[in-house]
Design a protein around this motif. Structure first.
Motif, PDB file in Angstrom:
ATOM      1  N   UNK A  98       0.887  -1.257  -0.046  1.00 39.93           N
ATOM      2  CA  UNK A  98      -0.132  -0.026   0.098  1.00 39.93           C
ATOM      3  C   UNK A  98       0.874   1.228   0.055  1.00 39.93           C
ATOM      4  N   UNK A  99       0.454   2.361  -0.686  1.00 39.90           N
ATOM      5  CA  UNK A  99       0.988   3.568  -1.023  1.00 39.90           C
ATOM      6  C   UNK A  99      -0.071   4.634  -1.041  1.00 39.90           C
ATOM      7  N   UNK A 100       0.510   5.813  -0.308  1.00 40.49           N
ATOM      8  CA  UNK A 100      -0.504   6.947  -0.563  1.00 40.49           C
ATOM      9  C   UNK A 100       0.070   7.511  -1.939  1.00 40.49           C
ATOM     10  N   UNK A 101      -0.565   8.612  -2.357  1.00 39.74           N
ATOM     11  CA  UNK A 101      -0.266   9.311  -3.723  1.00 39.74           C
ATOM     12  C   UNK A 101       0.888  10.073  -3.616  1.00 39.74           C
ATOM     13  N   UNK A 102       1.319  10.728  -2.543  1.00 41.30           N
ATOM     14  CA  UNK A 102       2.600  11.426  -2.474  1.00 41.30           C
ATOM     15  C   UNK A 102       3.847  10.454  -2.402  1.00 41.30           C
ATOM     16  N   UNK A 103       3.589   9.346  -1.808  1.00 40.96           N
ATOM     17  CA  UNK A 103       4.567   8.145  -1.745  1.00 40.96           C
ATOM     18  C   UNK A 103       4.938   7.689  -3.256  1.00 40.96           C
ATOM     19  N   UNK A 104       3.905   7.597  -4.051  1.00 35.96           N
ATOM     20  CA  UNK A 104       3.975   6.880  -5.277  1.00 35.96           C
ATOM     21  C   UNK A 104       4.768   7.936  -6.069  1.00 35.96           C
ATOM     22  N   UNK A 105       4.176   9.047  -5.956  1.00 34.22           N
ATOM     23  CA  UNK A 105       4.899  10.286  -6.649  1.00 34.22           C
ATOM     24  C   UNK A 105       6.374  10.475  -6.438  1.00 34.22           C
ATOM     25  N   UNK A 156      -7.087  -3.170 -11.409  1.00 31.89           N
ATOM     26  CA  UNK A 156      -5.504  -3.442 -11.123  1.00 31.89           C
ATOM     27  C   UNK A 156      -5.231  -2.954  -9.937  1.00 31.89           C
ATOM     28  N   UNK A 157      -5.955  -1.799  -9.443  1.00 34.27           N
ATOM     29  CA  UNK A 157      -5.271  -1.334  -8.442  1.00 34.27           C
ATOM     30  C   UNK A 157      -6.711  -0.591  -7.459  1.00 34.27           C
ATOM     31  N   UNK A 158      -6.550  -0.798  -6.395  1.00 35.50           N
ATOM     32  CA  UNK A 158      -7.695  -0.207  -5.496  1.00 35.50           C
ATOM     33  C   UNK A 158      -7.530   1.081  -4.564  1.00 35.50           C
ATOM     34  N   UNK A 159      -8.289   1.933  -4.664  1.00 34.03           N
ATOM     35  CA  UNK A 159      -8.203   3.121  -4.121  1.00 34.03           C
ATOM     36  C   UNK A 159      -9.263   3.000  -2.851  1.00 34.03           C
ATOM     37  N   UNK A 160      -8.299   3.305  -1.636  1.00 34.05           N
ATOM     38  CA  UNK A 160      -9.183   3.231  -0.337  1.00 34.05           C
ATOM     39  C   UNK A 160      -9.008   4.605   0.117  1.00 34.05           C
ATOM     40  N   UNK A 161      -9.870   5.416   0.555  1.00 31.68           N
ATOM     41  CA  UNK A 161     -10.182   6.568   1.179  1.00 31.68           C
ATOM     42  C   UNK A 161     -10.388   6.269   2.730  1.00 31.68           C
ATOM     43  N   UNK A 162      -9.141   6.994   3.424  1.00 27.74           N
ATOM     44  CA  UNK A 162      -9.465   6.834   4.993  1.00 27.74           C
ATOM     45  C   UNK A 162     -10.062   7.758   5.482  1.00 27.74           C
ATOM     46  N   UNK A 163     -10.996   7.880   6.622  1.00 24.97           N
ATOM     47  CA  UNK A 163     -11.640   8.696   7.254  1.00 24.97           C
ATOM     48  C   UNK A 163     -10.925   9.391   8.228  1.00 24.97           C
ATOM     49  N   UNK A 182      -5.505   8.991   1.347  1.00 29.78           N
ATOM     50  CA  UNK A 182      -6.081   7.823   0.285  1.00 29.78           C
ATOM     51  C   UNK A 182      -4.937   7.267   0.070  1.00 29.78           C
ATOM     52  N   UNK A 183      -5.278   5.687  -0.007  1.00 29.01           N
ATOM     53  CA  UNK A 183      -3.961   4.673  -0.363  1.00 29.01           C
ATOM     54  C   UNK A 183      -4.316   3.753  -1.653  1.00 29.01           C
TER      55      UNK A 183
END
Length: 120
Positions: free
Chosen positions: A42-49, A72-79, A85-86
């Motif tokens: 799992x990674x957040x957007x900025x980690x991937x960037x 292929x990829x799952x997007x999960x929004x954490x409250x 977003x992971x």
């Protein structure tokens, strides 16, 4: 060049399967994103960037949406505050494991061969 009419149906289906895979993974960044998520989890957007040199945020966002649309990829929004977003590979994305590992192995071999050739 072979006469196209001589191709067997099985051969046509194999070629179509390769084309489908190529279409799904086309572009400069999709394989990098999938590889990054495969090796890191799992990674957040900025980690991937941060880990994919040269990709613009807008392009990363588009590529992630494409990968998500193709399951292929799952997007999960954490409250959380702020919202987190992971991204992670789905089971379908995990099925690319042999492809990603083969690309990694080949890439390491290629890089080593180029370094050896350049140091001669």
């Amino acid at each position: 060049m072979r006469d196209k009419s001589k191709l067997t149906e099985a051969c046509r289906q194999n070629i179509q399967a390769v084309k489908d895979t190529q279409d799904l993974l086309s572009g400069k960044w999709k394989c990098c994103i999938l590889g990054m998520l495969y090796f890191s989890g799992k990674a957040r957007f900025m980690e991937i960037h941060r880990h994919i040199d040269g990709i613009a945020p807008k392009v990363l966002s588009k590529e992630l949406k494409d990968l998500e649309m193709n399951h292929l990829v799952k997007r999960t929004v954490q409250d959380t505050m702020p919202i987190t977003v992971e991204y992670e590979l789905t089971a379908h994305g995990e099925s690319l494991k042999p492809v990603i590992e083969a690309m990694e192995k080949w890439g390491k071999s290629y890089r080593n061969n180029i370094i050896v050739e350049n140091n001669k």
